[in-house]
Scaffold this motif. Sequence first.
Motif, short mmCIF file in Angstrom:
data_model
loop_
_atom_site.label_atom_id
_atom_site.label_comp_id
_atom_site.label_asym_id
_atom_site.label_seq_id
_atom_site.Cartn_x
_atom_site.Cartn_y
_atom_site.Cartn_z
N LEU A 194 0.76 -1.24 -2.31
CA LEU A 194 1.63 -0.64 -3.32
C LEU A 194 3.02 -0.40 -2.75
CD1 LEU A 194 -0.49 2.06 -5.14
CD2 LEU A 194 0.84 0.25 -6.21
N ALA A 195 3.02 0.07 -1.50
CA ALA A 195 4.30 0.36 -0.86
C ALA A 195 5.15 -0.90 -0.81
CB ALA A 195 4.08 0.93 0.53
N GLY A 196 4.48 -2.02 -0.48
CA GLY A 196 5.20 -3.29 -0.46
C GLY A 196 5.67 -3.66 -1.86
N ASP A 197 4.77 -3.50 -2.82
CA ASP A 197 5.08 -3.87 -4.20
C ASP A 197 6.20 -3.02 -4.78
OD1 ASP A 197 1.65 -4.61 -5.23
OD2 ASP A 197 3.05 -5.64 -3.92
N LEU A 198 6.16 -1.74 -4.46
CA LEU A 198 7.11 -0.82 -5.08
C LEU A 198 8.34 -0.59 -4.20
CD1 LEU A 198 4.54 1.85 -6.34
CD2 LEU A 198 5.55 -0.02 -7.63
N ALA A 199 8.41 -1.33 -3.11
CA ALA A 199 9.53 -1.19 -2.18
C ALA A 199 9.67 0.25 -1.67
CB ALA A 199 10.84 -1.65 -2.83
N VAL A 200 8.52 0.85 -1.39
CA VAL A 200 8.53 2.19 -0.83
C VAL A 200 8.32 2.05 0.68
CG1 VAL A 200 7.22 4.34 -0.67
CG2 VAL A 200 7.66 3.29 -2.90
N ASP A 201 9.11 2.77 1.45
CA ASP A 201 8.92 2.73 2.89
C ASP A 201 7.84 3.74 3.27
OD1 ASP A 201 8.99 2.77 5.57
OD2 ASP A 201 11.09 3.39 5.76
N PRO A 202 6.66 3.26 3.63
CA PRO A 202 5.57 4.21 3.86
C PRO A 202 5.82 5.12 5.05
CG PRO A 202 4.91 1.97 4.42
CD PRO A 202 6.27 1.88 3.83
N THR A 203 6.69 4.69 5.97
CA THR A 203 6.92 5.54 7.13
C THR A 203 7.67 6.80 6.75
OG1 THR A 203 8.99 4.44 7.67
CG2 THR A 203 7.00 3.54 8.68
N ALA A 204 8.24 6.81 5.54
CA ALA A 204 8.98 7.98 5.11
C ALA A 204 8.11 8.95 4.32
CB ALA A 204 10.18 7.55 4.26
N LEU A 205 6.84 8.59 4.16
CA LEU A 205 5.97 9.43 3.34
C LEU A 205 5.14 10.40 4.17
CD1 LEU A 205 4.52 6.75 0.89
CD2 LEU A 205 6.51 8.22 0.58
N VAL A 206 4.79 11.48 3.55
CA VAL A 206 3.85 12.41 4.16
C VAL A 206 2.53 12.25 3.43
CG1 VAL A 206 3.31 14.82 4.61
CG2 VAL A 206 5.69 14.02 4.74
N GLY A 207 1.51 11.89 4.17
CA GLY A 207 0.23 11.61 3.54
C GLY A 207 -0.49 12.88 3.11
N THR A 208 -1.20 12.80 2.02
CA THR A 208 -1.98 13.94 1.56
C THR A 208 -3.47 13.64 1.62
OG1 THR A 208 -1.91 13.16 -0.73
CG2 THR A 208 -0.16 14.65 -0.03
N GLY A 209 -3.81 12.45 2.09
CA GLY A 209 -5.23 12.07 2.17
C GLY A 209 -5.87 12.68 3.40
N PRO A 210 -7.13 12.32 3.63
CA PRO A 210 -7.85 12.83 4.79
C PRO A 210 -7.10 12.51 6.08
CG PRO A 210 -9.31 11.61 3.33
CD PRO A 210 -7.92 11.41 2.81
N GLY A 211 -6.97 13.47 6.94
CA GLY A 211 -6.32 13.25 8.23
C GLY A 211 -4.85 12.90 8.07
N GLY A 212 -4.25 13.31 6.95
CA GLY A 212 -2.84 13.01 6.74
C GLY A 212 -2.58 11.57 6.35
N ALA A 213 -3.63 10.88 5.93
CA ALA A 213 -3.47 9.49 5.55
C ALA A 213 -2.64 9.39 4.28
CB ALA A 213 -4.84 8.84 5.33
N ILE A 214 -1.83 8.35 4.25
CA ILE A 214 -1.04 8.12 3.04
C ILE A 214 -1.93 7.37 2.05
CG2 ILE A 214 0.94 6.87 2.11
CD1 ILE A 214 2.17 7.25 4.99
N ASN A 215 -2.08 7.90 0.89
CA ASN A 215 -2.89 7.20 -0.10
C ASN A 215 -2.00 6.70 -1.24
OD1 ASN A 215 -2.44 9.43 -1.76
ND2 ASN A 215 -4.32 10.45 -1.08
N ALA A 216 -2.65 6.00 -2.16
CA ALA A 216 -1.89 5.33 -3.22
C ALA A 216 -1.04 6.30 -4.03
CB ALA A 216 -2.84 4.57 -4.14
N SER A 217 -1.57 7.49 -4.27
CA SER A 217 -0.80 8.41 -5.11
C SER A 217 0.45 8.90 -4.38
CB SER A 217 -1.67 9.58 -5.57
OG SER A 217 -2.26 10.20 -4.47
N ASP A 218 0.37 8.99 -3.05
CA ASP A 218 1.58 9.34 -2.29
C ASP A 218 2.67 8.29 -2.51
OD1 ASP A 218 -0.46 10.42 0.48
OD2 ASP A 218 0.31 11.56 -1.20
N VAL A 219 2.25 7.05 -2.47
CA VAL A 219 3.21 5.96 -2.64
C VAL A 219 3.76 5.96 -4.05
CG1 VAL A 219 3.53 3.46 -2.61
CG2 VAL A 219 2.10 4.55 -0.87
#
Lengths: 454, 79
Positions: free
Chosen positions: A193-218
């Motif tokens: 999704l990050a690729g598709d939506l041109a979102v830089d995942p490194t700029a996200l703070v994950g809310t999933g288990p263990g701080g994982a970035i999940n689809a809703s974060d993106v």
Amino acid sequence: MGADMTEGVLLEWLVHPGDTVRKGDIVAVVDTAKAAVEVECFEGGVVDRLLVTEGTRVPVGTPLATIRTAPSTATGIATKPGPPQEQAPTPSPTTARTAGAGRTRADEKEREAGQRPAEPGAVSHLVTSPLVRRMARRYHIDTDTVPGTGTGGRITRADIEHTAALKDIRAAPVERIRGAAPRLRISPLARRLAGDLAVDPTALVGTGPGGAINASDVRRAAPHPAPSVEPMDRNAAMRATIAAAMARSKREVPHYYLTHTIDLSAALAWLHDRNLELPVSGRLVPAVLLLKAAARAAVAVPALNGFWVDGSYHAAADVHLGVAISLRGGGLIAPALHDASSADLATLMADLRDLVIRTRAGRLRASELADATMTVSNLGDQGIESIIGVIYPPQVALVGFGAILERPWAVNGLLGVRPTVVASLSGDHRATDGATGARYLKTLERLLQTPEEL
Amino acid sequence: MKTEQTTEILLGVLHEVAPDADLSALAADADLRESLELDSLDFLRVVELLSEQTGHDIREDEYPRLSTFGSAVEFLSGG
């Protein structure tokens, strides 16, 4: 590591000898030509010995580590996709191999299985690897302050990344490891999704288990795209995406293939007459006729226009024709031409030009990347005779067009020379049979004989 | 139109449509579509831009005259 991979570099061990691991734990990260893959173990137990050191290039099949599954037995860790049952408990010590259990990030469900929730109260100051120590130094993070979520409370790279993200100091570019993007704790769906939506995942703070970035974060970040992805990363990510989709297709989809040579003399004569009256900007290219006919034929044969999901076929309500567009500089994207069956030719032409321009400029809309119901690959401009394409899952059909070439053509017992095109249909044999595909190609042929009605 | 002028326009147009291509390496008799990897939409864009910039109405049946750099310059210069 993917059936087409032959070797990888062991980047990081996430466990050490003596660690207790559970089935599904990610124990190592292996970098391959296409993407970083995480190596899961499919047996719980205690890590006995690590047989490969970090930074070592290993061919597929190389033993990586041994795990004791019971007081006196051991089983393997491996790095190639395969059903977990392949790693059945072994009564005697066996070595891990780079051939049994690694999962690519592209495999969502499997990855989810590998995401461990943080162990409550597991705060440890152990740093698992030199890599993690280096990362911590780079981010100026005191490892004593980082809660470890790894096995036995160890600090993993994801923990460092998560902490760094929280500190909002991710702006500093991460040193690239062998040209690969930094490995985030991110679900494969989110990564796509990050690729598709041109979102830089490194700029996200994950809310999933263990701080994982999940689809809703993106998705949350999507309205504010950060298209500042470096070209190299984009190319690498695209290759990885293509690799994952095509490998999945060839792994899961039993293709059947049909080809049919279609006389285009009526279509091209009509097109030529039409274009003569028009300024350049209003002219149609033959590809538009082919696309329109392909879309109309999909309406006529709805069994080919839809998705194979969870073991059954779901017909799509509309025809959103995926158009395979090659990018200058390499790579391929197949965004959707929305409602291709109902748009008139001039509109379709304008839509196609717009789509190609935006595809090459990297400005596609998320919906265009998500909802194609069938794909057309037109390699005619490259001058080749025909293309037998690979279906883009979960779609169930791909239509291919080769170059429009003059060929000898028999009509009413006489031989003539006609402009023709070889149309092909790759069908998912789970969803349809050859007879359906044949009906599609015959419909396509019929539609192209009356271009004025397209 | 002068040859130098059309050459300049053509180079500009090709650079716009195929910004990654090395136009200095383009031979006068090389097939433009093939050597610059232009698809039919790219080519249509070339025709469109040339039409705009030279004021030359380029009919579809004249497309073959744009097949190489040399033939295109000749055609657009009124040759």
